[in-house]
Design a protein around this motif. Structure first.
Motif, short mmCIF file in Angstrom:
data_model
loop_
_atom_site.label_atom_id
_atom_site.label_comp_id
_atom_site.label_asym_id
_atom_site.label_seq_id
_atom_site.Cartn_x
_atom_site.Cartn_y
_atom_site.Cartn_z
N ILE A 1 0.85 -1.20 0.00
CA ILE A 1 0.00 0.00 0.00
C ILE A 1 0.88 1.25 0.00
O ILE A 1 0.60 2.23 -0.71
CB ILE A 1 -0.96 0.00 1.21
N ASP A 2 1.97 1.21 0.77
CA ASP A 2 2.92 2.33 0.78
C ASP A 2 3.53 2.52 -0.60
O ASP A 2 3.70 3.66 -1.08
CB ASP A 2 4.03 2.08 1.81
N ASP A 3 3.88 1.42 -1.26
CA ASP A 3 4.49 1.52 -2.58
C ASP A 3 3.48 2.00 -3.62
O ASP A 3 3.85 2.71 -4.57
CB ASP A 3 5.08 0.17 -2.99
N GLU B 1 4.57 9.64 -7.74
CA GLU B 1 5.55 9.88 -8.80
C GLU B 1 4.86 10.30 -10.09
O GLU B 1 5.30 11.22 -10.79
CB GLU B 1 6.39 8.62 -9.02
N LEU B 2 3.76 9.63 -10.42
CA LEU B 2 2.99 10.03 -11.60
C LEU B 2 2.37 11.40 -11.39
O LEU B 2 2.33 12.22 -12.32
CB LEU B 2 1.90 8.99 -11.88
N ASP B 3 1.91 11.68 -10.19
CA ASP B 3 1.32 12.99 -9.88
C ASP B 3 2.32 14.10 -10.16
O ASP B 3 1.98 15.13 -10.76
CB ASP B 3 0.88 13.01 -8.42
N ARG B 4 3.56 13.91 -9.77
CA ARG B 4 4.59 14.93 -10.01
C ARG B 4 4.82 15.14 -11.50
O ARG B 4 5.17 16.24 -11.94
CB ARG B 4 5.90 14.53 -9.33
N LEU B 5 4.58 14.09 -12.29
CA LEU B 5 4.79 14.19 -13.72
C LEU B 5 3.72 15.07 -14.40
O LEU B 5 4.01 15.76 -15.38
CB LEU B 5 4.77 12.78 -14.33
N GLU C 1 -1.22 -1.20 -12.41
CA GLU C 1 -1.89 -0.39 -13.43
C GLU C 1 -1.39 1.05 -13.39
O GLU C 1 -1.21 1.68 -14.44
CB GLU C 1 -3.40 -0.44 -13.24
N THR C 2 -1.15 1.59 -12.21
CA THR C 2 -0.63 2.95 -12.10
C THR C 2 0.72 3.05 -12.80
O THR C 2 0.98 4.00 -13.56
CB THR C 2 -0.52 3.37 -10.63
N TRP C 3 1.59 2.08 -12.55
CA TRP C 3 2.90 2.09 -13.18
C TRP C 3 2.77 1.98 -14.70
O TRP C 3 3.41 2.74 -15.44
CB TRP C 3 3.75 0.93 -12.65
N LEU D 1 3.78 4.93 -17.66
CA LEU D 1 4.69 4.79 -18.79
C LEU D 1 4.12 5.44 -20.04
O LEU D 1 4.84 6.07 -20.82
CB LEU D 1 4.96 3.31 -19.06
N ASP D 2 2.81 5.28 -20.24
CA ASP D 2 2.17 5.90 -21.40
C ASP D 2 2.22 7.43 -21.30
O ASP D 2 2.43 8.12 -22.30
CB ASP D 2 0.72 5.43 -21.51
N VAL D 3 1.99 7.94 -20.09
CA VAL D 3 2.07 9.39 -19.88
C VAL D 3 3.49 9.87 -20.13
O VAL D 3 3.71 10.88 -20.83
CB VAL D 3 1.61 9.75 -18.45
N ALA D 4 4.47 9.16 -19.58
CA ALA D 4 5.86 9.56 -19.76
C ALA D 4 6.25 9.54 -21.23
O ALA D 4 6.97 10.43 -21.71
CB ALA D 4 6.77 8.62 -18.96
N ASP D 5 5.77 8.55 -21.97
CA ASP D 5 6.04 8.47 -23.40
C ASP D 5 5.54 9.71 -24.12
O ASP D 5 6.23 10.30 -24.96
CB ASP D 5 5.40 7.20 -23.97
N ALA D 6 4.31 10.12 -23.78
CA ALA D 6 3.73 11.31 -24.42
C ALA D 6 4.53 12.57 -24.11
O ALA D 6 4.64 13.46 -24.94
CB ALA D 6 2.28 11.48 -23.98
#
Length: 271
Positions: free
Chosen positions: A8-10, A17-21, A138-140, A144-149
């Motif tokens: 849950i922590d992870d 991490e995605l939020d910061r992106l 699923e978040t991870w 990756l798709d967001v980072a790719d864009a």
């Protein structure tokens, strides 16, 4: 019974991490196309918000979740796209707030769930740790798709151990969802983690095995890269077949991504 708190922590760390992106993106960048056909950055976050709401219903209100499943089944195979469309048109600040509030509510619900509780899902029922693992996976994958864009290359972390373990545990599901009979024998899976250690699963003396980087295995089982683009090795015909059909997420068989074209981005259909 294993303590679910670490996963849950992870999950929280992966979400942050995605939020910061996406936190300071302009509206134009929220509208950038991602590798999932027809999906923008906004669709990716809206999808995570929708699935977090579904997970929250599963954990806190089984009747509401069953109603959601009935609605999804009535809509055929389009419910994933429809779920993303529900919030993708929101102003970015509102979409971000919706995703944050939903994932915070799910975090609290998972932490307060009764030990040993099992929750309904689109596949088999899930324990607390399993639900958190699925959400992290699923978040991870969608990050990756967001980072790719956005033209960003994420740094893999040891949180991938949860995705790798889920990928191994869903081996038989991958065979079944493709209409195949799962092999009776276990495989040996040995993966090199981002930090250099080896994550190993299955009997040491198993004749069929899969080896390679943990990142590549996680990309494969989330169908974020084609097998031809990954440094994974299979020994044995069943293990080799598995690498063609591996799928760690619930639902019908994903179509995956096409091999990368020379000098171009990965293409293909997979949510």
């Amino acid at each position: 019974m294993a303590d679910p708190t670490p996963v849950i922590d992870d999950l929280r760390a992966e979400s942050e991490e995605l939020d910061r992106l996406v936190d300071r993106l302009t509206p134009e960048r929220w509208a950038l196309a991602t590798p999932a056909p027809g999906w923008t950055v906004a669709h990716q976050i809206a999808h995570l918000a929708w699935t977090d709401r579904a997970a929250l219903a599963a954990v806190t209100d089984a009747d509401a979740f069953r109603a959601l499943v009935r609605k999804a089944l009535a809509g055929g195979g389009s419910f994933v796209d429809e779920g993303a469309e529900e919030d993708a048109g929101l102003p970015p600040a509102e979409l971000l707030a919706t995703w944050r509030s939903g994932r915070d509510a799910l975090d609290r619900a998972l932490r307060s769930a009764e030990p040993g509780a099992r929750f309904p899902w689109f596949g088999p029922p899930m324990a607390v740790a399993s639900m958190a693992t699925a959400r992290l996976m699923e978040t991870w994958a969608h990050s990756l798709d967001v980072a790719d864009a956005l033209g960003v290359t994420p740094t893999p972390t040891d949180r991938l151990r949860h995705v790798a373990r889920l990928g191994v545990r869903t081996r038989d599901f991958a065979y079944t969802v493709h209409g195949l009979t799962p092999p009776a024998e276990e495989f040996r899976v040995q993966l090199t983690a981002p930090g250099g250690e080896v994550w190993a699963y299955g009997p040491e003396d198993a004749p069929q095995r899969v080896t390679g980087p943990a990142l590549d295995f996680c990309l494969l089982v989330t169908q974020r890269a084609h097998r031809d683009d990954l440094a994974l090795t299979a020994v044995g015909p069943d293990a080799d077949r598995w690498l063609d059909i591996a799928q760690a997420f619930a639902g019908p068989p994903g179509s995956g991504r096409e091999p990368r074209k020379a000098g171009g981005p990965s293409e293909g259909s997979d949510r």
